[in-house]
Design a protein around this motif. Structure first.
Motif, mmCIF file in Angstrom:
data_model
loop_
_atom_site.group_PDB
_atom_site.id
_atom_site.type_symbol
_atom_site.label_atom_id
_atom_site.label_comp_id
_atom_site.label_asym_id
_atom_site.label_seq_id
_atom_site.Cartn_x
_atom_site.Cartn_y
_atom_site.Cartn_z
ATOM 1 N N ASN A 1 -95.019 -31.942 71.895
ATOM 2 C CA ASN A 1 -94.345 -31.640 70.350
ATOM 3 C C ASN A 1 -95.639 -31.343 69.457
ATOM 4 O OD1 ASN A 1 -91.433 -32.769 70.920
ATOM 5 N ND2 ASN A 1 -92.916 -34.387 71.414
ATOM 6 N N GLY B 1 -89.229 -32.797 72.559
ATOM 7 C CA GLY B 1 -90.069 -32.415 73.794
ATOM 8 C C GLY B 1 -90.637 -33.188 74.283
ATOM 9 N N ASN C 1 -91.741 -28.091 71.957
ATOM 10 C CA ASN C 1 -91.117 -28.137 70.561
ATOM 11 C C ASN C 1 -92.118 -27.946 69.497
ATOM 12 O OD1 ASN C 1 -89.634 -29.336 68.429
ATOM 13 N ND2 ASN C 1 -90.004 -31.331 68.806
#
Lengths: 326, 326
Positions: free
Chosen positions: B122, B119, B108
Motif C-alpha cells: 500500500n 493491498g 494499492n
C-alpha cells in the motif's frame, strides 16, 4: 534574463523617498495585485507610497492586502517618482504626460506586447504571464521578503492573468513562482473563493434562463442564447452579471460560433459573439456596427429582439455555409 | 518523504513481466491519467500491460495517450501483479478480493485519506494533491523518462484533481511538478480545450435541468441540486457528464455546502458533496457510508430519491446550525 531598464528601476525605487503607483481603468487582478504588492514592499522599505486607480478597487478584489490604500484622485503635489504597472500607455490611467512635471521619473512596468514604452525607464517583458511575475522579481531584487500579504497580491496577479494556469501564457516559470508564493503561507482557498466563486444567486438564475433557451443552428456549428428584458427584471440581475455566460454556449462540442442576445431595452439589443477555431466574429460584428477581436466581439442593435435574432442568425448561417476559409 | 510501501512497489513493478492496472468507476482525470501514465511507462519497460476500467474512458478524456488500451473486461488469466490506482477500496472497481488468486500481488496506490489499505503493498499519501503526483514519483523511480504522452496523462491527473490548481490540496510541490510536466512539451491549450470545453450538448442540457431545480437551505448556506432518472433518460446524458455540475451550486455567494443528488436507478442515489471554507464533507459522507476529502466527498444511498434528499439535507442543516467549529 532581466532585460530593459530593470536594474535602473531597482536603483530609482531604492533611492526615492516617495513613490506614486498607477494601475489601469477597469482594474483586473494583475494590475491591482501588482500595484498593491509593490506598494506594500516600498512601504516596508520606509517610503511614502501613493496608490492610484481611476476606478478604485472592484468588489471581488477588495480583500487584497493594501486595497484600502487605493485612491482615485492624484496626490497633490505628485512625488517625483511615478511608477505605472500593467499599463500599455498613459490613456489606460486616463492621464496625459502634460499632467506631470518635466523632472518626473516615469517608470513603466508591463508584460503587454503592445506597450508603448512611454516611460523614462521601461521594463516590458512580454514573455511574463502577468505583470505580477516582473513585480515579484523586482521585490526580490529590492530585498523585501515575501510576507503573506505581498504573496497574496502577487499570487492573485498571476492566477487571474493566466486563467488559473490554463492560458497559453503559462510557463514552467509561472508554476515555480506560484510554488514560492504558496510557501509564503497564502490562503489559497480564501483567494479563489473571493476571486472565482461568490457569484450572486441572480447570476446563476440568469445562467439557468439562458441555458433553457439555448438553441443550435447550422448543423450544430452555431449556438444561440437569448435573455429578454423580463429575464433581467425577474432575476434582479444587472447586465454585468451576464458576463461570461456566452462561454457556456461556446464550449459545446461541435460549436464554432456562439451568440448571446440581450434585450437591454425594448429596441436595444446587445449581441455578444464568440468563436472557437476559425470564424472571424470581429468581421461579423462590424457588419452590424460593432467590433472587437477575431474570437470575441459584440454589437448593439436598435431593433426588436426577434428581428435582431433573425438577421444575425441568417448572416452567420450564410457565412458558415461558405465553410472554413482555407 | 516517500512513506508506506513505495520502495517495495517499485521493486515489484520492476520484476513483474505482466501487470494489470485498475481504476475506479465513474473515472475522472486523476484515476484515468494516473493509470494511463503508469501503463505507458510499464510498456516502455517492455512489460505486458492490461488497463481496466469498469466504465471505460469518458468522452472528455478519450484524447489521453493510451486511452485506446482501456478495457472493461478482466484479462483472462489475470497476471500475478495487480495494481489499483486512486481506489479507496475494491468496491470502487466493482471487484471482490475473492476474484483474485491467493498469490496475487495486490498493489494499492492512492491519495484518499479514507483508503482502506486493501493491498498487499500500500502506498497511500493523503498529502498528494492527486494520485498522479505519486505515480509521477513512481515513474521517476522506475527510471522511465517523461515523454509528452506520459506527461500529458500526469498533467491531466493533477489539473483535474486540483480544479486547475485552485483546490486546497494544491501545494508548492504540485506547482513544481506541473512545471516539470510543462517542460516535457505538453500541449496546454489542447488539454484544456478537451477537458474543460468540448462539452456534449447533453451535458449542457443536464446543467440546465440541475440549475432549474436548484434550491437554497439553511439561510443560503446550503445549496442543493437534483437530477432524477428522467433527466438522464430525456437528455441522453450518461452519469459521467454530471461531473463538475455541483460547482455551480458551490460557487453561489454565501453558500458553504453544496449537494448534488443523482437518481441513477430508482433506489440508487449518488450524492456529491462540496464545501467552501470549513465544513467537513468527508465526515458527513461517511455518515452515509461514503467518504472522500474534507471539501469534496460522495456517497451512494439505496433509498428512494425523496428519502435521500430529506435525510441528507436534515443532517447538513443540523451540522450547519452548530456553526463553524472554532
Amino acid at each position: 534574463m532581466m532585460n530593459n531598464d530593470f536594474e535602473f528601476i531597482v536603483n530609482e525605487l531604492r533611492k526615492a523617498p516617495e513613490v506614486a503607483l498607477f494601475s489601469h481603468v477597469s482594474p483586473d487582478g494583475d494590475c491591482m495585485g501588482s500595484m498593491l504588492a509593490l506598494g506594500l514592499a516600498l512601504k516596508k522599505m520606509g517610503k511614502t507610497v501613493y496608490l492610484f486607480n481611476p476606478d478604485l478597487v472592484p468588489h471581488n478584489l477588495d480583500f487584497l492586502p493594501g486595497a484600502d490604500l487605493v485612491r482615485n484622485i492624484l496626490p497633490d503635489p505628485l512625488p517625483q517618482t511615478l511608477c505605472f504597472v500593467d499599463c500599455t500607455d498613459l490613456r489606460r490611467v486616463n492621464l496625459k504626460i502634460s499632467q506631470f512635471s518635466k523632472d518626473a521619473v516615469i517608470i513603466n512596468i508591463d508584460h503587454h506586447i503592445s506597450n508603448q514604452r512611454f516611460g523614462m525607464l521601461n521594463c516590458v517583458q512580454s514573455d511574463a504571464s502577468a505583470t505580477g511575475e516582473i513585480i515579484m522579481a523586482l521585490i526580490k531584487e529590492l530585498g523585501v521578503p515575501f510576507d503573506q500579504e505581498i504573496a497574496t497580491d502577487l499570487y492573485t496577479a498571476i492566477v487571474t492573468d493566466t486563467g488559473s494556469f490554463q492560458f497559453s501564457n503559462t510557463t514552467p516559470k509561472t508554476h515555480r513562482l506560484a510554488a514560492d508564493l504558496l510557501e509564503s503561507g497564502i490562503d489559497l482557498l480564501q483567494i479563489h473563493h473571493r476571486i472565482f466563486d461568490q457569484k450572486p444567486l441572480a447570476q446563476i438564475e440568469l445562467l439557468s434562463r439562458a441555458l433553457k433557451g439555448l438553441k443550435l443552428y447550422a448543423e450544430g456549428k452555431l449556438s444561440v442564447m437569448t435573455l429578454n428584458k423580463n429575464d433581467f427584471v425577474e432575476t434582479g440581475a444587472h447586465d454585468s452579471l451576464s458576463e461570461g455566460l456566452i462561454n457556456n454556449a461556446r464550449s459545446i462540442e461541435g460549436v464554432e460560433v456562439a451568440v448571446l442576445f440581450k434585450e437591454i431595452e425594448e429596441r436595444i439589443i446587445k449581441v455578444g459573439f464568440r468563436s472557437n477555431l476559425w470564424f472571424d466574429v470581429n468581421a461579423l460584428a462590424s457588419k452590424f456596427g460593432g467590433g472587437g477581436h477575431k474570437r470575441a466581439a459584440g454589437c448593439t442593435m436598435e431593433v426588436p429582439l426577434g428581428e435582431a435574432r433573425k438577421s444575425v442568425i441568417k448572416a452567420i448561417e450564410e457565412e458558415l455555409s461558405l465553410g472554413r476559409g482555407y
